[in-house]
Design a protein around this motif. Structure first.
Motif, PDB file in Angstrom:
ATOM      1  N   ILE A 190       0.838  -1.206   0.000  1.00 58.89           N
ATOM      2  CA  ILE A 190       0.000   0.000   0.000  1.00 58.89           C
ATOM      3  C   ILE A 190       0.867   1.247   0.000  1.00 58.89           C
ATOM      4  CG2 ILE A 190      -1.645   1.334   1.377  1.00 58.89           C
ATOM      5  CD1 ILE A 190      -2.926  -1.342   2.171  1.00 58.89           C
ATOM      6  N   LEU A 191       1.962   1.248   0.753  1.00 63.08           N
ATOM      7  CA  LEU A 191       2.879   2.389   0.792  1.00 63.08           C
ATOM      8  C   LEU A 191       3.503   2.635  -0.578  1.00 63.08           C
ATOM      9  CD1 LEU A 191       4.464   4.523   2.474  1.00 63.08           C
ATOM     10  CD2 LEU A 191       6.204   2.748   2.766  1.00 63.08           C
ATOM     11  N   ILE A 192       3.941   1.590  -1.237  1.00 60.58           N
ATOM     12  CA  ILE A 192       4.569   1.736  -2.562  1.00 60.58           C
ATOM     13  C   ILE A 192       3.554   2.278  -3.572  1.00 60.58           C
ATOM     14  CG2 ILE A 192       5.521   0.443  -4.514  1.00 60.58           C
ATOM     15  CD1 ILE A 192       6.924  -1.345  -2.418  1.00 60.58           C
ATOM     16  N   PHE A 193       2.337   1.743  -3.561  1.00 65.81           N
ATOM     17  CA  PHE A 193       1.313   2.221  -4.491  1.00 65.81           C
ATOM     18  C   PHE A 193       0.930   3.669  -4.214  1.00 65.81           C
ATOM     19  CE2 PHE A 193       0.129  -2.307  -5.462  1.00 65.81           C
ATOM     20  CZ  PHE A 193       0.443  -2.229  -6.799  1.00 65.81           C
ATOM     21  N   SER A 194       0.869   4.066  -2.961  1.00 68.66           N
ATOM     22  CA  SER A 194       0.505   5.457  -2.661  1.00 68.66           C
ATOM     23  C   SER A 194       1.610   6.422  -3.085  1.00 68.66           C
ATOM     24  CB  SER A 194       0.137   5.638  -1.190  1.00 68.66           C
ATOM     25  OG  SER A 194       1.131   5.124  -0.351  1.00 68.66           O
ATOM     26  N   VAL A 195       2.868   6.042  -2.981  1.00 70.09           N
ATOM     27  CA  VAL A 195       3.967   6.890  -3.464  1.00 70.09           C
ATOM     28  C   VAL A 195       3.891   7.021  -4.981  1.00 70.09           C
ATOM     29  CG1 VAL A 195       6.471   6.993  -3.750  1.00 70.09           C
ATOM     30  CG2 VAL A 195       5.508   6.491  -1.513  1.00 70.09           C
ATOM     31  N   CYS A 196       3.642   5.912  -5.660  1.00 67.95           N
ATOM     32  CA  CYS A 196       3.518   5.955  -7.125  1.00 67.95           C
ATOM     33  C   CYS A 196       2.320   6.807  -7.552  1.00 67.95           C
ATOM     34  CB  CYS A 196       3.378   4.549  -7.688  1.00 67.95           C
ATOM     35  SG  CYS A 196       4.895   3.568  -7.564  1.00 67.95           S
ATOM     36  N   ALA A 197       1.216   6.694  -6.832  1.00 67.67           N
ATOM     37  CA  ALA A 197       0.033   7.499  -7.162  1.00 67.67           C
ATOM     38  C   ALA A 197       0.318   8.984  -6.963  1.00 67.67           C
ATOM     39  CB  ALA A 197      -1.146   7.061  -6.308  1.00 67.67           C
ATOM     40  N   GLY A 198       1.049   9.343  -5.912  1.00 64.14           N
ATOM     41  CA  GLY A 198       1.408  10.742  -5.685  1.00 64.14           C
ATOM     42  C   GLY A 198       2.268  11.299  -6.811  1.00 64.14           C
ATOM     43  N   VAL A 199       3.211  10.508  -7.286  1.00 63.21           N
ATOM     44  CA  VAL A 199       4.060  10.933  -8.394  1.00 63.21           C
ATOM     45  C   VAL A 199       3.223  11.106  -9.658  1.00 63.21           C
ATOM     46  CG1 VAL A 199       5.927  10.175  -9.920  1.00 63.21           C
ATOM     47  CG2 VAL A 199       6.184   9.958  -7.446  1.00 63.21           C
ATOM     48  N   CYS A 200       2.299  10.192  -9.913  1.00 63.59           N
ATOM     49  CA  CYS A 200       1.446  10.289 -11.106  1.00 63.59           C
ATOM     50  C   CYS A 200       0.566  11.536 -11.060  1.00 63.59           C
ATOM     51  CB  CYS A 200       0.581   9.046 -11.244  1.00 63.59           C
ATOM     52  SG  CYS A 200       1.511   7.595 -11.760  1.00 63.59           S
ATOM     53  N   VAL A 201       0.024  11.874  -9.905  1.00 60.12           N
ATOM     54  CA  VAL A 201      -0.808  13.070  -9.779  1.00 60.12           C
ATOM     55  C   VAL A 201       0.009  14.316 -10.106  1.00 60.12           C
ATOM     56  CG1 VAL A 201      -2.006  14.525  -8.097  1.00 60.12           C
ATOM     57  CG2 VAL A 201      -2.494  12.092  -8.201  1.00 60.12           C
ATOM     58  N   LEU A 202       1.250  14.380  -9.617  1.00 58.54           N
ATOM     59  CA  LEU A 202       2.107  15.529  -9.921  1.00 58.54           C
ATOM     60  C   LEU A 202       2.416  15.619 -11.414  1.00 58.54           C
ATOM     61  CD1 LEU A 202       4.621  15.428  -6.928  1.00 58.54           C
ATOM     62  CD2 LEU A 202       2.822  17.094  -7.353  1.00 58.54           C
ATOM     63  N   VAL A 203       2.669  14.498 -12.039  1.00 56.83           N
ATOM     64  CA  VAL A 203       2.971  14.487 -13.479  1.00 56.83           C
ATOM     65  C   VAL A 203       1.754  14.949 -14.282  1.00 56.83           C
ATOM     66  CG1 VAL A 203       3.461  12.953 -15.441  1.00 56.83           C
ATOM     67  CG2 VAL A 203       4.811  12.777 -13.354  1.00 56.83           C
ATOM     68  N   PHE A 204       0.563  14.484 -13.913  1.00 55.46           N
ATOM     69  CA  PHE A 204      -0.647  14.900 -14.633  1.00 55.46           C
ATOM     70  C   PHE A 204      -0.939  16.383 -14.427  1.00 55.46           C
ATOM     71  CE2 PHE A 204      -1.967  10.283 -14.509  1.00 55.46           C
ATOM     72  CZ  PHE A 204      -1.765  10.088 -15.852  1.00 55.46           C
ATOM     73  N   ALA A 205      -0.693  16.892 -13.235  1.00 59.23           N
ATOM     74  CA  ALA A 205      -0.909  18.325 -12.988  1.00 59.23           C
ATOM     75  C   ALA A 205       0.057  19.163 -13.822  1.00 59.23           C
ATOM     76  CB  ALA A 205      -0.738  18.628 -11.514  1.00 59.23           C
ATOM     77  N   GLN A 206       1.309  18.726 -13.914  1.00 56.10           N
ATOM     78  CA  GLN A 206       2.291  19.453 -14.716  1.00 56.10           C
ATOM     79  C   GLN A 206       1.952  19.367 -16.205  1.00 56.10           C
ATOM     80  OE1 GLN A 206       6.329  18.049 -14.333  1.00 56.10           O
ATOM     81  NE2 GLN A 206       7.147  20.102 -14.659  1.00 56.10           N
ATOM     82  N   SER A 207       1.436  18.250 -16.657  1.00 54.23           N
ATOM     83  CA  SER A 207       1.069  18.127 -18.072  1.00 54.23           C
ATOM     84  C   SER A 207      -0.103  19.041 -18.413  1.00 54.23           C
ATOM     85  CB  SER A 207       0.747  16.680 -18.431  1.00 54.23           C
ATOM     86  OG  SER A 207      -0.468  16.274 -17.841  1.00 54.23           O
ATOM     87  N   ALA A 208      -1.009  19.263 -17.487  1.00 54.51           N
ATOM     88  CA  ALA A 208      -2.112  20.200 -17.732  1.00 54.51           C
ATOM     89  C   ALA A 208      -1.579  21.618 -17.887  1.00 54.51           C
ATOM     90  CB  ALA A 208      -3.118  20.129 -16.589  1.00 54.51           C
ATOM     91  N   SER A 209      -0.577  21.964 -17.103  1.00 55.65           N
ATOM     92  CA  SER A 209       0.043  23.286 -17.220  1.00 55.65           C
ATOM     93  C   SER A 209       0.739  23.440 -18.576  1.00 55.65           C
ATOM     94  CB  SER A 209       1.042  23.484 -16.084  1.00 55.65           C
ATOM     95  OG  SER A 209       1.798  24.642 -16.274  1.00 55.65           O
ATOM     96  N   PHE A 210       1.449  22.407 -19.009  1.00 54.28           N
ATOM     97  CA  PHE A 210       2.109  22.448 -20.314  1.00 54.28           C
ATOM     98  C   PHE A 210       1.086  22.550 -21.437  1.00 54.28           C
ATOM     99  CE2 PHE A 210       6.000  20.066 -18.540  1.00 54.28           C
ATOM    100  CZ  PHE A 210       6.650  21.247 -18.285  1.00 54.28           C
ATOM    101  N   ALA A 211      -0.034  21.875 -21.305  1.00 57.15           N
ATOM    102  CA  ALA A 211      -1.073  21.933 -22.337  1.00 57.15           C
ATOM    103  C   ALA A 211      -1.652  23.341 -22.442  1.00 57.15           C
ATOM    104  CB  ALA A 211      -2.173  20.928 -22.028  1.00 57.15           C
TER     105      ALA A 211
END
Length: 130
Positions: free
Chosen positions: A18-39
């Motif tokens: 659960i800890l590993i998946f939550s860290v990966c999910a946090g990284v994915c959320v940051l990447v998606f937020a940054q991609s929205a800014s780039f768009a």
């Protein structure tokens, strides 16, 4: 002889997973937020290029006059007033050399005043008014 419970080890493995998946999910959320800014930045740059090219073609065709040297557009690229403008297009006429008139078209974000795109061009003959 001791009997070891396997449920403790299973619980530890489950918590670690659960800890590993939550860290990966946090990284994915940051990447998606940054991609929205780039768009959004990409959309603004693309719209600025379209507006600058249109203004340059209108100048060359003679449909843009000096009284139109500052024009505002909304996000849908429709002409509007200064109050509701998202983009500001300015035209600066340069020098006249024989029959060639030089000009510069700049597109700004209206609120921040940040220059998004700039194009320099020239027109031959009577096309430019002013």
């Amino acid at each position: 002889m001791k009997s070891h419970s396997k449920s403790g080890l299973f619980l530890l493995e489950l918590l670690l997973t659960i800890l590993i998946f939550s860290v990966c999910a946090g990284v994915c959320v940051l990447v998606f937020a940054q991609s929205a800014s780039f768009a959004a930045e990409s959309r603004d740059l693309n719209n600025a290029v379209i507006l600058a090219q249109n203004a340059a073609e209108n100048l060359k065709g003679g449909t843009w006059t000096l009284s139109d040297s500052e024009t505002f557009y909304n996000k849908e690229l429709k002409m509007c007033g200064e109050n509701s403008g998202y983009y500001k297009v300015t035209v600066t006429l340069g020098e006249n050399q024989q029959d060639v008139r030089f000009f510069r078209v700049c597109v700004y974000q209206a609120e921040s005043g940040e220059a998004l795109y700039e194009i320099e061009s020239a027109s031959y003959g009577r096309a430019l008014n002013g």
